[in-house]
Design an enzyme around this catalytic site. Structure first.
Site, mmCIF file in Angstrom:
data_model
loop_
_atom_site.group_PDB
_atom_site.id
_atom_site.type_symbol
_atom_site.label_atom_id
_atom_site.label_comp_id
_atom_site.label_asym_id
_atom_site.label_seq_id
_atom_site.Cartn_x
_atom_site.Cartn_y
_atom_site.Cartn_z
ATOM 1 N N PHE A 1 0.897 -1.260 -0.012
ATOM 2 C CA PHE A 1 0.166 0.068 -0.107
ATOM 3 C C PHE A 1 0.708 1.273 0.143
ATOM 4 C CE2 PHE A 1 0.940 -0.412 4.584
ATOM 5 C CZ PHE A 1 1.156 1.041 4.754
ATOM 6 N N LYS B 1 -0.969 -6.893 -9.639
ATOM 7 C CA LYS B 1 -1.966 -7.001 -8.594
ATOM 8 C C LYS B 1 -1.622 -5.897 -7.658
ATOM 9 C CE LYS B 1 -2.963 -8.184 -4.962
ATOM 10 N NZ LYS B 1 -3.322 -7.221 -3.980
ATOM 11 N N GLU C 1 -4.780 -3.599 -2.379
ATOM 12 C CA GLU C 1 -6.386 -3.582 -2.160
ATOM 13 C C GLU C 1 -6.562 -2.143 -1.563
ATOM 14 O OE1 GLU C 1 -4.373 -5.898 -0.930
ATOM 15 O OE2 GLU C 1 -5.403 -6.621 0.911
ATOM 16 N N SER D 1 5.359 -7.254 3.397
ATOM 17 C CA SER D 1 5.691 -7.492 4.448
ATOM 18 C C SER D 1 6.498 -8.780 4.560
ATOM 19 C CB SER D 1 4.511 -7.538 5.479
ATOM 20 O OG SER D 1 3.550 -8.620 5.137
ATOM 21 N N CYS E 1 9.670 1.333 3.843
ATOM 22 C CA CYS E 1 10.503 0.230 4.087
ATOM 23 C C CYS E 1 11.755 0.650 4.326
ATOM 24 C CB CYS E 1 10.773 -0.825 2.986
ATOM 25 S SG CYS E 1 11.396 -0.135 1.416
ATOM 26 N N GLU F 1 9.129 -4.586 13.177
ATOM 27 C CA GLU F 1 8.678 -3.418 12.181
ATOM 28 C C GLU F 1 7.560 -2.879 12.665
ATOM 29 O OE1 GLU F 1 7.413 -4.329 8.141
ATOM 30 O OE2 GLU F 1 8.697 -2.384 7.383
#
Ligand code: NAD
Length: 484
Positions: free
Chosen positions: A151, A175, A178, A228, A283, A384
């Site tokens: 995301f 893809k 979402e 992740s 990240c 994280e």
């Protein structure tokens, strides 16, 4: 503004999903519903792969220099729509407008670099490998590749892969996340306008089931994943078991080391951007500040003073320097980490839990949060968090800092702040992390270098963009010839 129900882009057309499952896409600053995203079915994913497979035979025969022209045109359209896509990015993801523009700039650079494919894709050769025998090594595309993306950089991350793969002569399925599918919708509208032959570029919305459908489809040759670490590992293992090429970029816990000789004013400015930029949802975000020796007290004072000046708000509003986190659920997770730090006995120097933003009572805001007296075993020091939460730690030497970093399971990025070339070299030589900053807070490789971590932050060998990209998206074929 509502975008209604999103569609997939398959075989050169926008198609409505037949799924019965949809998720709301929300603006994280306002909680407003922006769109409904379909969770596409396995059959819909398979249709996209089948269209991509059909398109491959002709697309690979298009000369690289002509394939590159599609990307010149895409680049121009992205420039033309740079501002509206940047604003859309703020709305779906919560970045500030400056951050959104920065990531769009990086997205455009991917497309620019991929347009160099006629040179990047060249092979090599040698005459007379034996008397009268010549050898040529060429790179050939392989077929259908797919990417599965997170995301946090919804415009840029899919473009770490698609332009390089497609310029190499492969066809592609994206893809998107979402949670943030809107920038890709817009970018695919532009790709439609560029006029890629039907099936060359495809996009299927969805979540876990769509991912599994891609991993199960035998016609998907390779998969690029960013997200992740648990999911990265799963994608790597599942795709690997099925004989696919796979590069899976995972999560991070990034340590920023400050030496006693660092230039503190410029260091603190870089640390603030690293830790609180994009609300800590990078990240490459700094998460643990490691002060070496007697710099601790001065660093703490200056860092806190600067952290208090961060302006939390809606990214489209003037003056905002930090936006919300992505979702209510993610906010709860970040708050859970702050509570765990308090429970574990860390010292909470700055508490971002009760931040209020005028005019946006429903936004998912968390203010800058700073802990001290943090032990390496605490979850806030080793896991994280992906939010604006920072742990200050103190060590006696560079050696101790290296030891601390080596204990962490992740290996995405790290930085050192120093005026000593010797210390910087020692750090870069020994730290064992893939993306290293020297007096740089966010060590982000640009499009013409490779991007990806080490240890638990990366699963695979060839990384994203740069030279690795051409390696990943092509196979080297060696032709040995003799003429009688
Ligand atoms: P995520 O792992 O939840 O989701 C990433 C993608 O995987 C999404 O497209 C999602 O639909 C899919 N997915 C989620 N759960 C799945 C499952 N159980 N099975 C199959 N597919 C699944 O990640 P996110 O929250 O969207 O993104 C944040 C994460 O991404 C952070 O950990 C961050 O560090 C990481 N990230 C890494 C890099 C990098 O370069 N290493 C870059 C950006 C983000």
């Amino acid at each position: 503004m509502s975008f209604g129900t999103l569609r997939n882009y398959v075989g050169g057309k926008w198609v409505s999903s037949k799924s019965t499952q949809f998720l709301d896409v929300r603006n994280p600053a306002t909680d407003e519903v922006l769109a409904q995203v379909p969770l596409s079915t396995k059959q819909e994913v398979n249709e996209a792969v089948s269209e991509a497979k059909k398109a491959f035979t002709e697309w690979r025969e298009v000369p690289p220099v002509v394939r590159a022209r599609y990307f010149f045109n895409l680049r121009n359209l992205l420039e033309e729509h740079f501002e509206d896509i940047s604003r859309l990015l703020v709305q779906e993801n919560g970045k500030t407008l400056a951050e959104a523009r920065g990531s769009m700039r990086r997205a455009v650079e991917m497309v620019e670099v991929s347009a160099g494919i006629p040179s990047l894709m060249m092979g090599h050769n040698l005459e007379d490998i034996a008397p009268g025998i010549d050898c040529v090594a060429v790179r050939q595309p392989l077929g259908v590749f797919a990417c599965i993306t997170p995301f946090n950089f919804p415009a840029m991350v899919p473009l770490w892969f698609l332009p390089f793969a497609v310029a190499c002569g492969n066809t592609f399925v994206v893809k998107p996340s979402e949670q943030t599918p809107l920038c890709q919708k817009r970018i695919f509208e532009l790709m439609h306008d560029v006029g890629f032959p039907p099936g060359v570029v495809n996009m299927v919305n969805g979540a876990k089931d769509a991912v599994n459908a891609l991993l199960e489809n035998k016609d998907v040759i390779g998969v690029s994943f960013v997200g992740s670490s648990p999911v990265a590992r799963y994608v790597y293992e599942t795709a690997g078991k099925r004989g696919k090429r796979v590069q899976a970029l995972g999560g991070a816990k990034n340590f920023l080391v400050v030496m006693p000789d660092a230039d503190l004013d410029s260091t603190v400015a870089a640390l603030i951007d690293s830790c609180f930029g994009c609300a800590g949802e990078r990240c490459l975000a700094g998460s643990v500040l490691v002060a070496v020796g007697d710099v601790y007290d001065k660093l703490k004072a200056k860092f806190l003073e600067a952290a208090k000046k961060v302006v939390v708000g809606y990214g489209l509003d003037e003056g905002t320097t930090m936006g919300p986190v992505i979702s209510r659920k993610h906010k709860e997770k970040v708050l859970g980490y702050i509570a765990s730090g308090v429970r574990d006995g860390a010292g909470l120097l700055l508490d971002g839990r009760n931040v209020k933003v005028n005019g946006y009572p429903n936004g998912y805001f968390v203010g800058p949060t700073v802990f001290e007296n943090v032990e390496p075993s605490m979850p806030i020091a080793k896991e994280e968090i992906f939010g604006p939460v920072v742990s200050l730690m103190r060590v006696a030497s560079l050696e101790e800092a290296l030891e601390l970093i080596s204990q962490n399971e992740f290996g995405n990025a790290t930085s050192i702040f120093t005026q000593s070339g010797g210390a910087a070299r020692e750090f870069a030589y020994r730290v064992g992390i893939s993306m290293i900053g020297i007096n740089i807070g966010i060590a982000a490789p640009m499009a013409f270098f490779t991007f990806g971590g080490a240890k638990g932050s990366f699963f695979g060998d060839l990384k994203a963009h740069g030279r690795d990209s051409v390696e990943f998206f092509t196979d080297k074929r060696v032709i040995i010839s003799r003429w009688f």
